[in-house]
Structure formats: C-alpha cells, structure tokens
Design a protein around this motif. Structure first.
Motif, short mmCIF file in Angstrom:
data_model
loop_
_atom_site.label_atom_id
_atom_site.label_comp_id
_atom_site.label_asym_id
_atom_site.label_seq_id
_atom_site.Cartn_x
_atom_site.Cartn_y
_atom_site.Cartn_z
N ILE A 1 -34.77 61.38 40.57
CA ILE A 1 -35.41 60.49 39.60
C ILE A 1 -34.60 60.52 38.32
O ILE A 1 -34.33 61.58 37.77
N GLU A 2 -34.22 59.35 37.84
CA GLU A 2 -33.47 59.25 36.59
C GLU A 2 -34.22 58.33 35.64
O GLU A 2 -34.57 57.19 35.99
N LEU A 3 -34.48 58.83 34.44
CA LEU A 3 -35.14 58.02 33.41
C LEU A 3 -34.08 57.13 32.77
O LEU A 3 -33.20 57.60 32.04
N LEU A 4 -34.14 55.83 33.03
CA LEU A 4 -33.15 54.89 32.51
C LEU A 4 -33.46 54.48 31.08
O LEU A 4 -32.54 54.22 30.30
N SER A 5 -34.73 54.40 30.73
CA SER A 5 -35.13 54.04 29.37
C SER A 5 -36.55 54.49 29.14
O SER A 5 -37.42 54.23 29.97
N LEU B 1 -41.98 61.50 31.88
CA LEU B 1 -41.91 60.17 32.50
C LEU B 1 -43.07 59.33 31.99
O LEU B 1 -44.10 59.18 32.65
N PRO B 2 -42.94 58.73 30.79
CA PRO B 2 -44.06 57.96 30.22
C PRO B 2 -44.32 56.68 30.97
O PRO B 2 -43.40 56.05 31.52
N VAL B 3 -45.59 56.27 31.00
CA VAL B 3 -45.96 54.99 31.61
C VAL B 3 -45.31 53.86 30.82
O VAL B 3 -45.33 53.84 29.59
N GLY B 4 -44.72 52.91 31.53
CA GLY B 4 -44.02 51.80 30.90
C GLY B 4 -42.52 51.99 30.84
O GLY B 4 -41.78 51.02 30.64
#
Length: 659
Positions: free
Chosen positions: A491-495, A393-396
């Motif tokens: 939690i889903e990473l959308l981009s 989960l990268p910042v930004g």
C-alpha cells in the motif's frame, strides 16, 4: 473330572471382542468419535471436567471458573467476550500505543464522536500514563465485551466497572485497566485493556489468569451480571431470536445445534412421544432452518425427518456471514454512490483510487480493511496487512494497492537503461529529455529512490554518486524483495489530500503526476464512477496550472512546463520555509542540490509535495525529505545529503540510505 470339564467349557465360551476395524471413505469417523458424539447428543458430560477438558491447575481465577455459572439458567442474558493475550517481546514497538489510539478513534460514540477512555474511578483515563505504567510489563490482556441487547443498558460504563470489580474478587487482586465503549457497529461493545501485572515496584507480580477463567469463567460472570441488570430473557424473546436466525445467511446457534446432533453429517429429527412443548417448538425451528439451508444448497432432504448436511456447512456459513458484513461495510462507505463492488483477498493487478471507508475486519487482532473507490470505476474491498496503521491512511486520500510479487514498471525502465551492467542517472535523465519527458529530473529521481531501496537489500550496488551496478536478473530478485517487505499487498499513500483540494494546491500533487503519466502513455481513468471525478479534477487542474504559467492548451493537446513537478515542489517549499521562519523566528536555510546539511531533528512537516523533516540549531533550520527510518530519532542530531527529492541520511555510526 467334572469340574475340569466345566472349566474347559467356560474357557471355550469366553468372549474376546477385537478392536473395531479401521475403515476409510467420505464421512467415515473412528468408532470412539462416534461414541463421543452420541454421548454428547444425549447430554452426557465427563465427570469432573467441563467440555471434555481438565480443569486449570495454575493461574488466578481457577477456583472461580469452577463455581461461576453453575447456577446460570437457560434464560440468562448472553454475552460474547473475545480475549487476546499479548506478549510484548513478540509485538512491535508501537503496538501498545497503536491499540490505545485505535480504541479512542473517531466515530465510535453514539453521536459519531471520538471515543473516551475511562477507568475504575475516572471518566477521563490518561492513556499515556497507562501506557507508561505498563512499559515494564511482560504481557497485557485485551478484551472485547459484547452484551446481548447492550443498547438497553442505561449505563454501559457502570456495567463494565461492576464486571471488572467482580473479576477482582474472582482473581483475588486489584486490576489496572482502561476501557472504551464503541457504538459504531450493530452490537455495542466495550474494549478493555488490562495490565499484565499487579502491584507496584518490587512487590509487583505478573498477572497470570487461569485458562478456564479466560475461556468461560469471565463470560459466565458477565452473563450473570447482564441478567441481573436487564432481567432474564422471556420465552418470547428467546423464541423470536431463534425465529430471526432461521433466515440468516451466516452461522447461527440453530446451525451449531444441527452440527452437534448430526451423525455422519445426517440429522434425524424424528420426534419421540416424550417430547415436551418447548422441544417441539425447537424441533419446528430446526426443520425451518434445514429447509432454508436446503434452499441455499447446504443441506439435502433424505426423507420427512432426515437431512444430510453439506460437509463444509460451518465454514460455508461463516464465509457467507463475513461476505455479508463486507458488503454492508462497502455500502456504508460509498454513501449511496452506485459502484460495481469487488471483494479481493489479494488483487492480481494494481488498484489506484480514493479511500472511501476504513475500519477493522478483526477488531481483536486489529487487522484493518479499506474500501477504495478506484479510478477503474469500481469499489474494492481490501484487507490490510497485519500491523498497518489506519491513522496513516485518511479517508479521502489517494492510494495505490499492488501485489508485492508484481513486476514494477520502474524496474523494467532501469533495466532498459543499463549498459554493461551499469545504470547512470545523468544518462537516463538526458535520454528522458530527448524522448520528450515533461519532467526528466523528477522521473530520474523516482528511479534513484527505487535503486536505494534495492541497494539496502543487497540487490544493486552504488558504485559512485549517480552510478549503479545492476544485475541482469533484477526483475527476478526484486519480486521476493517486495514480497518480504510487506505481508500481503503493498500500500502506497500517493496523496493525503482529496482530489478536490488538489485542484488549486500549490505543490506537486497526485493529479500532476497523473497528468504527466497520461500525457506520456495515453492512459486515462475510466469514464464511470470515481474515474469521471478524476477526469473532471484533472481538467480543472490544467486550467489552474495554465493560470500559473505552467501549462498551455494547444487545441486538444496540453503542453506542460519542463520539470513541472520540481517547479511546483520548489514553489511550495519556498512558501512553507518562509512561513516557518516567521513562526519560529529562526532563519530558513535553503538546501542546494547535492548539499550536506546537519542539525537536530525537530519535527516533520506534511506538505502537498511530500513530508519534510526539519533539521535545525539555535540559529536556523533546513527542510529535507522525510523518511520513516528517522522518526525514531526525533530530537537527535542527524545529517543528510539531498539530491532533488531523494535523500541520503547519516544517523551517526550507521549510515542509512533511504528512498
């Protein structure tokens, strides 16, 4: 006769006290508990025991635990040590690697750089080699060592090494360990990972440390060493530290003293004639702290020397301290941007936004947190489920957090298309096209991905390709399915890309999906905070798509090309496939819809449109949608059937259909 008479009189005068009567009511304590509290207040200790518990009878260090710290003075330097005993059979397969990667993460050094592991004889420890040595261990020890005034230590590594050498003497065995110093919090601290085995090969044995040594022996040893390095605390330092505690909105040593002295939640600070100067000063500080607690609504004055404490004083102050830490973490993450701060243990509604900051709410148990700058214009603090990998989960990046039990729109949409218990992808796609959906194929594929997930849990059944049997109580069954899939919110990473990089990206971005969603439903981000930034980015994205011939402005309305997301994915895939073909010298084989492909899983490739897996042989390779289920099969031969952005994986004997 006289002697018999005296005997009868003695029997009549014999006192036979009954057991104390049981009472009930708020604040009532058993008689024995009151006696123990009174003796503790007077400073009486049980003979041959420490803190009322028997000494350890097994494990290394039990002798040292009974001896170390006996001569520790009151002015010794304080050290806090948090310890964790990890049994590998109860941990996830990648928990060791994840922990080692965490302690060496970015931003933990004095200058904000990546942490560097060290050992007893090296400043550059090989964590992979350390992990390999411990693969057959039964357990592992993890410590967080925080020295009071650690910033005054000229060599924190040297201090840690000397402490570990002292532990080797106490435990009477060599130790295999690595450590990383962290300077990214208010108090510098050191993470130490200790193998749970000593010796090598058949001569090796499990390292069993006595509970007493884990509980206080190690801390006493560390305190002795810190006092030798920094010198004892002066009376001025002790007094100033206590004076600072008077105003703290958290649980302090003064509060613990008050709780120990309290009898039935009442503290009596009546001074006695024999009170010394130091005790009078401490009484003054306790009075000042009680006045502060009174102002906070956590204590009430009975008279000039007596206060009644709130029944839940300890829990209330601990919660206030945690909330203060959270607010400071949110302010650091927002970097001066003004937002309404929202702290939610479990959000009631879905939250979408960019990750402004992340870290660990509990370093010892590696429970992370996110600060999400939401499209609703507010900043949200959210604790992550246990085992969540912060590195993913990268910042930004843009994420969506939703309650697991919340009904999902895709499930309601599936039910709306069910006829006689059957959902058909082709008919749904045709209906979407008639309704004017800008990307009917992509929308239908999203529904297929959801159906595949529900099929793996036995909720729906795939009758044929593109045909599904759906129960009428889908919504009731899908909720428990989502709740079991994740602990806490999902939690889903959308981009993985920040919105600034999505504006001119050649691929299907989160901005594109948001544009299509707002066009069909009329929903828009808030006109404040991050919502304003998203609105501006969406407008610039429309201009970029128009330049690519994929969008057209008609007054205030924007018309997008049909199957916009699929077109963007195909363009990005063609560019990436050709680049990899030049790099590897192997032929890129484009996959047709419904085609079955096979090959050795070589690597995964992160695209703007999503992550892809490379399946190849000696002559060429194909790129197919990646799913987490295949990552443990890197280097193995796999097969897959691709339908747009969905994929069905065949991993040999067991057929795995992933989303």
């Amino acid at each position: 006769m006289a002697s018999r008479k005296q005997s009868h009189e003695g029997e009549r005068l014999r006192i036979k006290p009954a057991a104390p009567k049981s009472r009930s009511g708020p604040g009532w304590q058993p008689f024995v508990s009151q006696v123990l509290k009174a003796t503790s207040k007077a400073g009486v200790k049980a003979s041959g025991a420490r803190s009322g518990r028997p000494a350890s009878t097994f494990g290394r260090g039990r002798v040292a635990a009974g001896m170390v710290g006996n001569r520790l003075p009151a002015d010794a330097r304080r050290v806090v040590i948090k310890s964790r005993f990890m049994v590998f059979k109860n941990a996830s397969a990648n928990s060791i690697a994840m922990h080692l990667r965490y302690i060496e993460r970015d931003g933990v050094t004095r200058d904000g750089q990546r942490g560097h592991a060290y050992g007893a004889a090296t400043d550059a420890a090989d964590l992979k080699a350390f992990e390999k040595r411990g693969q057959s261990d039964r357990h592992q020890f993890r410590f967080i060592i925080s020295v009071e005034d650690a910033e005054q230590l000229e060599d924190l590594r040297g201090y840690t090494r000397e402490l570990m050498r002292g532990m080797e003497i106490d435990l009477e065995t060599p130790l295999d360990w690595v450590a990383v110093d962290h300077w990214d919090t208010d108090n510098a601290h050191t993470h130490v990972v200790l193998r749970g085995r000593t010796g090598e090969g058949r001569a090796g044995r499990d390292l069993v440390i006595a509970p007493d040594y884990m509980a206080y022996g190690m801390r006493m040893r560390a305190s002795e060493l810190a006092t030798d390095w920094l010198g004892p605390r002066t009376e001025l330092e002790i007094r100033q530290a206590l004076q600072r505690e008077v105003e703290h909105e958290r649980l302090t040593s003064l509060d613990r003293t008050l709780l120990r002295q309290a009898v039935l939640d009442v503290v009596d600070l009546t001074e006695t004639p024999a009170t010394t100067v130091n005790l009078r000063q401490r009484q003054t500080l306790l009075r000042a702290r009680l006045q502060r607690l009174e102002a906070m609504g956590l204590a009430g004055r009975s008279d000039s020397n007596r206060w009644r404490l709130a029944p839940d004083l300890g829990r209330s102050l601990a919660a206030m301290g945690e909330r203060g830490d959270i607010v400071r973490a949110m302010h650091r993450a927002m970097k001066g941007e003004t937002r309404e701060l929202t702290i939610e243990a479990s959000p009631a509604m879905s939250i979408t936004g960019r990750i402004a900051g992340k870290g660990l709410a509990d370093e010892l148990h590696e429970r992370g947190y996110l600060v999400v700058d939401g499209v609703d214009g507010r900043a949200h603090y959210l604790k992550l489920p246990a085992g969540a990998d912060l590195a993913e989960l990268p910042v930004g990046s843009v994420v969506e957090i939703r309650p697991p039990a919340q009904e999902r729109a895709v499930d309601r949409s599936i039910l709306a298309e069910v006829k006689d218990g059957i959902y058909t992808t082709a008919s749904h796609q045709a209906q979407l096209a008639r309704a004017g959906d800008r990307d009917p194929k992509g929308t239908a594929e999203a529904h297929v991905r959801r159906l595949e997930a529900l099929r793996r849990s036995g909720i729906v059944e795939r009758v044929a390709e593109g045909v599904w049997a759906v129960p009428p109580d889908l919504l009731q069954k899908a909720g428990p399915h989502d709740a079991q899939k994740v602990a806490g919110h999902a939690i889903e990473l959308l981009s993985h890309l920040p919105i600034e990089q999505q504006v001119k990206a050649m691929g299907a971005t989160w901005l594109d999906r948001s544009l299509l969603a707002s066009d069909s439903r009329g929903s828009q981000p808030a006109r404040q905070g991050f919502g304003v930034q998203v609105r501006e980015a969406m407008a610039r994205r429309v201009d970029f798509l128009a330049g690519q011939g994929l969008a057209e402005r008609r007054g205030l309305r924007v018309v997008f090309a049909r199957n916009l997301l699929a077109t963007l994915r195909e363009r990005e895939l063609a560019s990436v496939g050709q680049d990899l073909q030049r790099q590897t010298g192997k032929t890129w084989r484009q996959v047709q819809d419904g085609q079955r492909v096979s090959g050795i899983y070589r690597q995964s490739v992160q695209l703007i449109s999503g992550r892809l897996a490379m399946l190849g042989d000696d002559l060429g390779f194909s790129l197919v949608p990646w799913r987490p289920v295949i990552e443990q099969r890197l280097g193995q031969r796999l097969a897959a059937v691709v339908h747009g952005s969905t994929v069905t994986w065949d991993v040999g004997r067991h057929k795995v259909l992933s989303l």
